[in-house]
Design a protein around this motif. Structure first.
Motif, PDB file in Angstrom:
ATOM      1  N   THR A  96      -7.878   3.128  -5.942  1.00  9.60           N
ATOM      2  CA  THR A  96      -6.484   2.753  -6.201  1.00  9.60           C
ATOM      3  C   THR A  96      -5.531   3.194  -5.093  1.00  9.60           C
ATOM      4  O   THR A  96      -4.316   3.160  -5.276  1.00  9.60           O
ATOM      5  CB  THR A  96      -6.011   3.353  -7.539  1.00  9.60           C
ATOM      6  N   GLU A  97      -6.066   3.601  -3.944  1.00  9.27           N
ATOM      7  CA  GLU A  97      -5.222   4.044  -2.835  1.00  9.27           C
ATOM      8  C   GLU A  97      -5.037   2.894  -1.844  1.00  9.27           C
ATOM      9  O   GLU A  97      -5.951   2.557  -1.077  1.00  9.27           O
ATOM     10  CB  GLU A  97      -5.845   5.259  -2.140  1.00  9.27           C
ATOM     11  N   ALA A  98      -3.870   2.288  -1.848  1.00 10.30           N
ATOM     12  CA  ALA A  98      -3.618   1.140  -0.980  1.00 10.30           C
ATOM     13  C   ALA A  98      -3.738   1.499   0.495  1.00 10.30           C
ATOM     14  O   ALA A  98      -4.093   0.651   1.325  1.00 10.30           O
ATOM     15  CB  ALA A  98      -2.232   0.579  -1.267  1.00 10.30           C
ATOM     16  N   GLU A  99      -3.471   2.758   0.842  1.00  7.29           N
ATOM     17  CA  GLU A  99      -3.516   3.171   2.249  1.00  7.29           C
ATOM     18  C   GLU A  99      -4.892   2.953   2.864  1.00  7.29           C
ATOM     19  O   GLU A  99      -5.017   2.821   4.080  1.00  7.29           O
ATOM     20  CB  GLU A  99      -3.116   4.641   2.374  1.00  7.29           C
ATOM     21  N   ALA A 100      -5.933   2.910   2.038  1.00  7.17           N
ATOM     22  CA  ALA A 100      -7.288   2.707   2.559  1.00  7.17           C
ATOM     23  C   ALA A 100      -7.520   1.279   3.038  1.00  7.17           C
ATOM     24  O   ALA A 100      -8.493   1.020   3.750  1.00  7.17           O
ATOM     25  CB  ALA A 100      -8.316   3.073   1.481  1.00  7.17           C
ATOM     26  N   ALA A 120       2.853  -6.358 -13.717  1.00  6.69           N
ATOM     27  CA  ALA A 120       2.283  -5.031 -13.976  1.00  6.69           C
ATOM     28  C   ALA A 120       3.276  -3.943 -13.563  1.00  6.69           C
ATOM     29  O   ALA A 120       4.060  -4.115 -12.618  1.00  6.69           O
ATOM     30  CB  ALA A 120       0.974  -4.869 -13.203  1.00  6.69           C
ATOM     31  N   PRO A 121       3.240  -2.795 -14.236  1.00  7.47           N
ATOM     32  CA  PRO A 121       4.202  -1.733 -13.930  1.00  7.47           C
ATOM     33  C   PRO A 121       3.938  -1.012 -12.613  1.00  7.47           C
ATOM     34  O   PRO A 121       4.851  -0.406 -12.050  1.00  7.47           O
ATOM     35  CB  PRO A 121       4.054  -0.775 -15.119  1.00  7.47           C
ATOM     36  N   ASN A 122       2.702  -1.062 -12.132  1.00 10.19           N
ATOM     37  CA  ASN A 122       2.351  -0.321 -10.921  1.00 10.19           C
ATOM     38  C   ASN A 122       1.723  -1.282  -9.920  1.00 10.19           C
ATOM     39  O   ASN A 122       0.580  -1.729 -10.111  1.00 10.19           O
ATOM     40  CB  ASN A 122       1.382   0.807 -11.270  1.00 10.19           C
ATOM     41  N   VAL A 123       2.452  -1.630  -8.874  1.00  6.07           N
ATOM     42  CA  VAL A 123       1.960  -2.586  -7.895  1.00  6.07           C
ATOM     43  C   VAL A 123       2.243  -2.085  -6.484  1.00  6.07           C
ATOM     44  O   VAL A 123       3.126  -1.236  -6.271  1.00  6.07           O
ATOM     45  CB  VAL A 123       2.589  -3.988  -8.081  1.00  6.07           C
ATOM     46  N   PHE A 124       1.492  -2.640  -5.531  1.00  6.72           N
ATOM     47  CA  PHE A 124       1.736  -2.400  -4.108  1.00  6.72           C
ATOM     48  C   PHE A 124       2.203  -3.719  -3.505  1.00  6.72           C
ATOM     49  O   PHE A 124       1.431  -4.669  -3.399  1.00  6.72           O
ATOM     50  CB  PHE A 124       0.467  -1.902  -3.426  1.00  6.72           C
ATOM     51  N   ARG A 125       3.479  -3.783  -3.128  1.00  8.79           N
ATOM     52  CA  ARG A 125       4.070  -5.026  -2.619  1.00  8.79           C
ATOM     53  C   ARG A 125       3.789  -5.148  -1.118  1.00  8.79           C
ATOM     54  O   ARG A 125       4.665  -4.929  -0.285  1.00  8.79           O
ATOM     55  CB  ARG A 125       5.571  -5.037  -2.914  1.00  8.79           C
ATOM     56  N   PHE A 126       2.566  -5.539  -0.802  1.00  8.75           N
ATOM     57  CA  PHE A 126       2.163  -5.486   0.603  1.00  8.75           C
ATOM     58  C   PHE A 126       2.897  -6.503   1.470  1.00  8.75           C
ATOM     59  O   PHE A 126       3.105  -6.276   2.667  1.00  8.75           O
ATOM     60  CB  PHE A 126       0.646  -5.633   0.741  1.00  8.75           C
ATOM     61  N   ALA A 127       3.304  -7.635   0.913  1.00  6.85           N
ATOM     62  CA  ALA A 127       4.022  -8.624   1.727  1.00  6.85           C
ATOM     63  C   ALA A 127       5.358  -8.078   2.222  1.00  6.85           C
ATOM     64  O   ALA A 127       5.817  -8.424   3.308  1.00  6.85           O
ATOM     65  CB  ALA A 127       4.228  -9.914   0.946  1.00  6.85           C
ATOM     66  N   GLN A 128       5.971  -7.212   1.419  1.00  7.25           N
ATOM     67  CA  GLN A 128       7.227  -6.581   1.824  1.00  7.25           C
ATOM     68  C   GLN A 128       6.979  -5.366   2.707  1.00  7.25           C
ATOM     69  O   GLN A 128       7.582  -5.210   3.772  1.00  7.25           O
ATOM     70  CB  GLN A 128       8.030  -6.155   0.592  1.00  7.25           C
ATOM     71  N   VAL A 161      -2.266  -2.036  -9.212  1.00 10.36           N
ATOM     72  CA  VAL A 161      -3.001  -0.772  -9.277  1.00 10.36           C
ATOM     73  C   VAL A 161      -3.536  -0.636 -10.699  1.00 10.36           C
ATOM     74  O   VAL A 161      -2.774  -0.426 -11.645  1.00 10.36           O
ATOM     75  CB  VAL A 161      -2.086   0.421  -8.928  1.00 10.36           C
ATOM     76  N   ASP A 162      -4.848  -0.797 -10.848  1.00 13.90           N
ATOM     77  CA  ASP A 162      -5.491  -0.775 -12.162  1.00 13.90           C
ATOM     78  C   ASP A 162      -6.289   0.519 -12.296  1.00 13.90           C
ATOM     79  O   ASP A 162      -7.440   0.608 -11.860  1.00 13.90           O
ATOM     80  CB  ASP A 162      -6.407  -1.996 -12.305  1.00 13.90           C
ATOM     81  N   ARG A 163      -5.684   1.530 -12.886  1.00 11.60           N
ATOM     82  CA  ARG A 163      -6.341   2.831 -12.979  1.00 11.60           C
ATOM     83  C   ARG A 163      -7.469   2.824 -14.011  1.00 11.60           C
ATOM     84  O   ARG A 163      -8.416   3.613 -13.902  1.00 11.60           O
ATOM     85  CB  ARG A 163      -5.321   3.924 -13.284  1.00 11.60           C
ATOM     86  N   MET A 179      -9.718   0.456 -14.407  1.00  9.87           N
ATOM     87  CA  MET A 179     -10.909  -0.017 -13.698  1.00  9.87           C
ATOM     88  C   MET A 179     -11.125   0.689 -12.367  1.00  9.87           C
ATOM     89  O   MET A 179     -12.119   0.445 -11.684  1.00  9.87           O
ATOM     90  CB  MET A 179     -10.784  -1.524 -13.450  1.00  9.87           C
ATOM     91  N   ASN A 180     -10.197   1.587 -11.998  1.00 11.39           N
ATOM     92  CA  ASN A 180     -10.238   2.274 -10.709  1.00 11.39           C
ATOM     93  C   ASN A 180     -10.298   1.277  -9.560  1.00 11.39           C
ATOM     94  O   ASN A 180     -11.108   1.395  -8.638  1.00 11.39           O
ATOM     95  CB  ASN A 180     -11.427   3.238 -10.627  1.00 11.39           C
ATOM     96  N   THR A 181      -9.425   0.281  -9.616  1.00 10.65           N
ATOM     97  CA  THR A 181      -9.377  -0.743  -8.579  1.00 10.65           C
ATOM     98  C   THR A 181      -7.938  -1.085  -8.227  1.00 10.65           C
ATOM     99  O   THR A 181      -7.008  -0.837  -8.994  1.00 10.65           O
ATOM    100  CB  THR A 181     -10.070  -2.050  -9.026  1.00 10.65           C
ATOM    101  N   LEU A 182      -7.780  -1.668  -7.056  1.00  9.19           N
ATOM    102  CA  LEU A 182      -6.623  -2.472  -6.696  1.00  9.19           C
ATOM    103  C   LEU A 182      -7.077  -3.910  -6.768  1.00  9.19           C
ATOM    104  O   LEU A 182      -8.231  -4.214  -6.403  1.00  9.19           O
ATOM    105  CB  LEU A 182      -6.171  -2.177  -5.265  1.00  9.19           C
ATOM    106  N   HIS A 183      -6.244  -4.812  -7.242  1.00 12.52           N
ATOM    107  CA  HIS A 183      -6.683  -6.209  -7.206  1.00 12.52           C
ATOM    108  C   HIS A 183      -5.529  -7.138  -6.884  1.00 12.52           C
ATOM    109  O   HIS A 183      -4.358  -6.845  -7.141  1.00 12.52           O
ATOM    110  CB  HIS A 183      -7.408  -6.633  -8.492  1.00 12.52           C
ATOM    111  N   VAL A 184      -5.888  -8.252  -6.267  1.00  8.64           N
ATOM    112  CA  VAL A 184      -4.927  -9.299  -5.932  1.00  8.64           C
ATOM    113  C   VAL A 184      -5.328 -10.561  -6.685  1.00  8.64           C
ATOM    114  O   VAL A 184      -6.518 -10.875  -6.833  1.00  8.64           O
ATOM    115  CB  VAL A 184      -4.878  -9.581  -4.413  1.00  8.64           C
ATOM    116  N   PHE A 185      -4.327 -11.279  -7.182  1.00 12.30           N
ATOM    117  CA  PHE A 185      -4.598 -12.585  -7.780  1.00 12.30           C
ATOM    118  C   PHE A 185      -5.075 -13.509  -6.667  1.00 12.30           C
ATOM    119  O   PHE A 185      -4.483 -13.571  -5.581  1.00 12.30           O
ATOM    120  CB  PHE A 185      -3.346 -13.155  -8.427  1.00 12.30           C
ATOM    121  N   THR A 186      -6.152 -14.235  -6.934  1.00 11.96           N
ATOM    122  CA  THR A 186      -6.756 -15.108  -5.931  1.00 11.96           C
ATOM    123  C   THR A 186      -6.921 -16.500  -6.519  1.00 11.96           C
ATOM    124  O   THR A 186      -7.439 -16.653  -7.628  1.00 11.96           O
ATOM    125  CB  THR A 186      -8.131 -14.564  -5.513  1.00 11.96           C
TER     126      THR A 186
END
Length: 250
Positions: A147-151, A175-183, A219-221, A223-230
């Motif tokens: 769940t660490e986006a920095e990786a 979702a309440p916890n997201v990483f807005r990578f485009a921004q 950030v899906d704690r 499932m211990n994953t980050l995921h993007v809609f594809t």
């Protein structure tokens, strides 16, 4: 339907509760091992299992389950609220999609297996269903371990630069916890080599076929994953790639 054999492997639909249990055990191993108290084994199961078709990919010689996934057919975008992905993404832009859709989820390969033919057989099985059912869009959540986006900053920078969804389909934040990578990564230039190494194989395959992603990662704690809609519009797949997929699908 969806049954095929290629080389060492065969794909087939789950035939009953025992097959579903085997898939849930493999999913637990792929997604949750090491996080259960005391190291106990278990099952990865949820309410969507009851409404999905489950596909098992086995080594023919031994019957070992090497991969699995599930899929949920939808008649069109008007049903997208029924999907697993709709828990995490605001998908109203896709409600206007008129053609048949399929959500592909919980895809995993046994951690001890590294043969790229496993992924080819999985896509061959899905290609057969797409052709038989006239599916016009595939979609789902593509997951990164942890769940660490920095990786994964180079991966996310590449997704922002090359693979964002068309504005008409772009999922919105729910979702309440997201990483807005485009921004957040608007000025970052990706290291393409590092990004491709770190990118999950399933996502890489989607993108090679013309797929696109959301502008943020969830950030899906649990499932211990980050995921993007594809998403992948079938008509956008390059002709050469279509021929290769159909050659596997037979």
């Amino acid at each position: 339907m969806l049954s095929l054999s290629r080389g060492r492997y065969a794909a087939r639909p789950a035939a009953g509760p025992e097959d579903l249990r085997r898939a849930q055990e493999l999913r637990w191993l792929a997604f949750r091992e090491g996080r259960a108290e005391g190291g106990a084994s278990g099952l990865d199961a949820d309410a969507f299992d009851a409404i999905c078709t489950h596909i098992l990919i086995e080594e023919i010689l031994t019957g070992v389950l090497v991969a699995c996934f599930r899929f949920l057919p939808l008649s069109g975008g008007g049903e997208i609220g029924r999907s697993y992905s709709a828990q995490f993404y605001e998908l109203s832009p896709l409600e206007s999609f008129a053609g048949p859709m399929v959500e592909m989820g919980r895809f995993c390969i046994h951690p001890a297996w590294r043969d790229p033919d496993i992924l080819r057989v999985a896509w061959g099985a899905m290609t057969r269903h797409v052709d038989e059912a006239g599916v016009e869009m595939l979609f789902g959540c593509s997951s990164f371990h942890g769940t660490e986006a920095e990786a994964y900053l180079d991966v996310f920078a590449m997704l922002r630069e090359r693979h964002l969804a068309p504005p008409r389909w772009l999922p919105r934040v729910k979702a309440p916890n997201v990483f807005r990578f485009a921004q957040k990564l608007a000025r970052r230039k990706p290291d393409a080599k590092r990004a491709l190494i770190q990118m999950p194989p399933l996502l890489r395959t989607y993108l090679m076929m013309g797929g696109w992603v959301s502008d943020h990662a969830v950030v899906d704690r649990d499932m211990n994953t980050l995921h993007v809609f594809t998403g992948l519009e079938i008509r956008a797949i390059p002709a050469g790639r279509v021929r290769a997929l159909r050659a596997v699908a037979g």
